[in-house]
Design an enzyme around this catalytic site. Structure first.
Site, PDB file in Angstrom:
ATOM      1  N   GLU A 243     -16.489 110.438   2.810  1.00  0.00           N
ATOM      2  CA  GLU A 243     -15.440 111.476   2.797  1.00  0.00           C
ATOM      3  C   GLU A 243     -15.368 112.287   1.493  1.00  0.00           C
ATOM      4  O   GLU A 243     -14.287 112.504   0.953  1.00  0.00           O
ATOM      5  CB  GLU A 243     -14.079 110.830   3.082  1.00  0.00           C
TER       6      GLU A 243
ATOM      7  N   ASN B 282     -21.094 109.505   5.008  1.00  0.00           N
ATOM      8  CA  ASN B 282     -20.190 109.337   6.148  1.00  0.00           C
ATOM      9  C   ASN B 282     -18.946 110.199   5.953  1.00  0.00           C
ATOM     10  O   ASN B 282     -18.351 110.219   4.870  1.00  0.00           O
ATOM     11  CB  ASN B 282     -19.782 107.854   6.214  1.00  0.00           C
TER      12      ASN B 282
ATOM     13  N   HIS C  64     -13.129 110.690  14.812  1.00  0.00           N
ATOM     14  CA  HIS C  64     -11.745 110.349  15.183  1.00  0.00           C
ATOM     15  C   HIS C  64     -11.153 111.573  15.889  1.00  0.00           C
ATOM     16  O   HIS C  64     -10.857 112.586  15.257  1.00  0.00           O
ATOM     17  CB  HIS C  64     -10.917 110.040  13.928  1.00  0.00           C
TER      18      HIS C  64
ATOM     19  N   GLU D  48     -17.222 105.823  13.671  1.00  0.00           N
ATOM     20  CA  GLU D  48     -15.838 105.321  13.749  1.00  0.00           C
ATOM     21  C   GLU D  48     -15.143 105.900  14.977  1.00  0.00           C
ATOM     22  O   GLU D  48     -13.959 106.266  14.930  1.00  0.00           O
ATOM     23  CB  GLU D  48     -15.056 105.705  12.479  1.00  0.00           C
TER      24      GLU D  48
ATOM     25  N   ASP E  82     -13.050 106.993  17.948  1.00  0.00           N
ATOM     26  CA  ASP E  82     -11.860 106.720  18.757  1.00  0.00           C
ATOM     27  C   ASP E  82     -11.322 108.053  19.259  1.00  0.00           C
ATOM     28  O   ASP E  82     -11.480 109.084  18.603  1.00  0.00           O
ATOM     29  CB  ASP E  82     -10.790 105.886  18.023  1.00  0.00           C
TER      30      ASP E  82
HETATM   31  O1  G3I Z   1      -3.197  93.867   5.129  1.00  0.00           O
HETATM   32  C1  G3I Z   1      -2.093  94.556   4.539  1.00  0.00           C
HETATM   33  C2  G3I Z   1      -0.806  93.813   4.804  1.00  0.00           C
HETATM   34  O2  G3I Z   1      -0.855  92.550   4.181  1.00  0.00           O
HETATM   35  C3  G3I Z   1       0.358  94.645   4.273  1.00  0.00           C
HETATM   36  O3  G3I Z   1       1.543  94.013   4.606  1.00  0.00           O
HETATM   37  C4  G3I Z   1       0.323  96.013   4.893  1.00  0.00           C
HETATM   38  C5  G3I Z   1       1.453  96.900   4.370  1.00  0.00           C
HETATM   39  O4  G3I Z   1       0.979  98.099   3.849  1.00  0.00           O
HETATM   40  O5  G3I Z   1      -0.897  96.624   4.596  1.00  0.00           O
HETATM   41  C6  G3I Z   1      -2.022  95.931   5.123  1.00  0.00           C
HETATM   42  O6  G3I Z   1      -3.187  96.615   4.772  1.00  0.00           O
HETATM   43  C7  G3I Z   1      -3.449  97.797   5.475  1.00  0.00           C
HETATM   44  C8  G3I Z   1      -4.832  97.713   6.074  1.00  0.00           C
HETATM   45  O7  G3I Z   1      -5.170  98.927   6.718  1.00  0.00           O
HETATM   46  C9  G3I Z   1      -4.961  96.571   7.084  1.00  0.00           C
HETATM   47  O8  G3I Z   1      -4.157  96.820   8.182  1.00  0.00           O
HETATM   48  C10 G3I Z   1      -3.379  98.962   4.519  1.00  0.00           C
HETATM   49  O9  G3I Z   1      -2.077  99.140   4.050  1.00  0.00           O
HETATM   50  C11 G3I Z   1      -3.863 100.228   5.204  1.00  0.00           C
HETATM   51  O10 G3I Z   1      -3.961 101.274   4.236  1.00  0.00           O
HETATM   52  C12 G3I Z   1      -5.219 100.015   5.816  1.00  0.00           C
HETATM   53  O11 G3I Z   1      -5.550 101.171   6.540  1.00  0.00           O
HETATM   54  C13 G3I Z   1      -6.933 101.337   6.784  1.00  0.00           C
HETATM   55  C14 G3I Z   1      -7.359 102.721   6.329  1.00  0.00           C
HETATM   56  O12 G3I Z   1      -8.712 102.936   6.663  1.00  0.00           O
HETATM   57  C15 G3I Z   1      -7.243 102.883   4.820  1.00  0.00           C
HETATM   58  O13 G3I Z   1      -8.255 102.205   4.162  1.00  0.00           O
HETATM   59  C16 G3I Z   1      -7.175 101.183   8.284  1.00  0.00           C
HETATM   60  O14 G3I Z   1      -6.953  99.811   8.663  1.00  0.00           O
HETATM   61  C17 G3I Z   1      -8.608 101.566   8.610  1.00  0.00           C
HETATM   62  O15 G3I Z   1      -8.778 101.602  10.006  1.00  0.00           O
HETATM   63  C18 G3I Z   1      -8.922 102.925   8.037  1.00  0.00           C
HETATM   64  O16 G3I Z   1     -10.261 103.219   8.298  1.00  0.00           O
HETATM   65  C19 G3I Z   1     -10.677 104.499   7.861  1.00  0.00           C
HETATM   66  C20 G3I Z   1     -12.129 104.389   7.393  1.00  0.00           C
HETATM   67  O17 G3I Z   1     -12.241 103.400   6.399  1.00  0.00           O
HETATM   68  C21 G3I Z   1     -12.645 105.711   6.894  1.00  0.00           C
HETATM   69  N1  G3I Z   1     -12.469 106.745   7.881  1.00  0.00           N
HETATM   70  C22 G3I Z   1     -11.114 106.882   8.414  1.00  0.00           C
HETATM   71  C23 G3I Z   1     -10.628 105.557   8.974  1.00  0.00           C
HETATM   72  C24 G3I Z   1      -9.281 105.702   9.617  1.00  0.00           C
HETATM   73  O18 G3I Z   1      -8.302 106.056   8.675  1.00  0.00           O
END
Ligand code: G3I
Length: 438
Positions: A149, A191, A228, A257, A259
């Site tokens: 990104e 990516n 996405h 990715e 969806d």
């Molecule tokens: O695990 C913690 C949990 O313990 C906590 O209570 C909670 C409260 O904030 O957060 C949890 O972590 C979250 C994590 O996902 C797991 O669910 C993070 O806050 C959250 O920021 C994170 O979001 C991820 C996001 O990337 C940011 O990195 C998404 O799961 C993930 O699907 C998403 O994936 C991205 C790709 O890496 C790049 N392209 C876009 C894609 C979608 O946004």
């Protein structure tokens, strides 16, 4: 003990499965044209049996959804943490699946210590991160998202502002060179999202970067299209053009990715369009969906995935499977696929144990095989590989090694078919198989 027969290519033997036809899982259907079908996996769901059941059955490529990101793998500078990433990698590899690494360098999900850095210190910290993580996983990653990104949304077609970008415009190529040095056999990908529509400035910006990298010999092998989609960002009608134009630069393209928010036949048709676009491009080597069930998605309320919250197949699943089963282009492979696909060894003198070896997927550095045993549920199968081959993964069996080249396989409660991955080191010959009753 019986002897077998690991025949050379060309022998006329049983054929266990057709080279093409109606496969019943996403991975098997994709494999018919040499492609993979993957999913993002979250480490904290590996205890969920429904989730793992679908994962093991349907997918042959795995991306860690969050566990390989910079904040997860280097929470403190110079202190690396691979526990959750390893759980995902090991689960995948034990099941004979490959792994896409995501992601080595990204403006987002940086650990706190990195967010506050700039200049040469940040550049060096980023390069050290790339080197350390890619080295740790060397040999285990099919493709790395080296940089994620880095381009701006909107009409500029230029780079996104970030602390990494401010270290100098060459930060991306520096990351790719570091990744190549650390893991020469992993494919190295750029990516991004919103790069699906050929007429968008962001797509054009990334295209020009890849063109420039190829012309100057910067090591880049592939471009990942996150894909996405939702009503505000629908699947573009020129998607195939985008994928083909990038592929024409001499890189693989992958949908990384996927969806699509929605439901029913509308969603199914959109999925179908994306998969068709990939299948129409010879260098589109595989598709990964960003999660398994709708409830696993980062945007669960949009029900964007192929399985519902209970793990049932959705209409979108059926349309994807059907399109995969009708692929017309095949990813080129350097391996010989002309030989027979199975060979059988029998030992009627020892309780009628029969073992049939079948070829599985092949990659540049390794191949899968599987053995089906009949005549007894209490079998002992010896699998002998020839140097420099090594068996690097097994599934559905309890394995022990007599020597580095000789594995003894016994039932582990998962039926009478087991499999393994052989790292071939240039030797593509089949293993010798012998079977006896335990
Ligand atoms: O695990 C913690 C949990 O313990 C906590 O209570 C909670 C409260 O904030 O957060 C949890 O972590 C979250 C994590 O996902 C797991 O669910 C993070 O806050 C959250 O920021 C994170 O979001 C991820 C996001 O990337 C940011 O990195 C998404 O799961 C993930 O699907 C998403 O994936 C991205 C790709 O890496 C790049 N392209 C876009 C894609 C979608 O946004």
């Amino acid at each position: 003990m019986s002897t077998l027969v690991a025949a050379a290519a060309g022998a006329a033997l049983l054929v266990a499965s057709p080279a093409s036809g109606a496969a019943s899982t996403l991975a098997a259907a994709a494999q018919q044209s040499g492609r993979y079908f993957g999913t993002a996996v979250a480490a904290n769901k590996l205890g969920d049996s429904t989730y793992v059941g679908i994962l093991n059955r349907e997918f042959d490529m795995v991306t860690a959804e969050n566990e390989m990101k910079m904040d997860a793998t280097e929470p403190n500078q110079g202190q690396f943490s691979y526990g959750n990433a390893d759980r995902i990698v090991n689960q995948a590899r034990n099941q004979g699946k490959r792994v896409r690494g995501h992601a080595l360098a990204w403006h987002s999900q940086q650990p706190g210590w990195m967010q506050n850095m700039s200049g040469t210190a940040l550049r060096n910290a980023m390069l050290n991160h790339v080197t350390q993580v890619a080295t740790y996983y060397r040999g285990k990653i099919y493709a790395w998202d080296v940089v994620n990104e880095a381009y701006a949304d909107g009409s500029s077609g230029g780079r996104r502002d970030s602390n990494l970008q401010r270290t100098g415009n060459d930060w991306i190529e520096a990351a790719f060179r570091a990744a190549r040095a650390a893991d020469p056999n992993a494919k190295l990908c750029y990516n991004d999202y919103n790069t699906d529509n050929w007429s968008h400035a962001k797509t054009q910006g990334v295209y020009r970067m890849v063109q420039d990298f190829k012309s100057r010999g910067v090591p880049i092998d592939c471009v990942g299209f996150q894909a996405h989609f939702n009503s505000g960002n629908p699947v573009p009608s020129n998607y195939h053009t985008t994928l083909q134009n990038f592929a024409n630069l001499g890189v693989d393209v992958q949908i990384t990715e996927l969806d699509i928010e929605g439901s029913g036949s509308t969603q199914a048709q959109q999925y179908q369009g994306v998969v068709q676009a990939c299948l129409a491009v010879t260098r589109c080597t595989g598709i990964t969906v960003w999660g398994i069930r709708d409830t696993d998605s980062w945007r669960a309320s949009g029900t964007p995935l192929l399985f519902d919250g209970s793990g049932n197949k959705k209409a979108a699943y059926n349309s994807v499977l059907s399109v995969l089963n009708n692929a017309s282009t095949t990813v080129p492979t350097t391996t010989d696929t002309t030989g027979p696909t199975t060979t059988t060894t029998s030992n009627p003198g020892n309780g009628g144990c029969t073992a049939t070896y079948s070829e599985g997927q092949k990659w540049s550095d390794r191949f899968n095989g599987q053995v089906t045993v009949s005549g007894t549920n209490n079998w002992i199968v010896t699998v002998t590989v020839s140097s420099p081959q090594r068996i690097i993964a097994t599934w559905n069996t309890s394995a022990t090694w007599e020597t580095a080249n000789v594995m003894t396989a016994r039932p582990n409660g998962n039926g009478n078919t087991f499999g393994f991955t052989i790292q071939h080191g240039g030797n593509w010959s089949w293993p010798s198989i012998s079977c006896r009753v335990g």
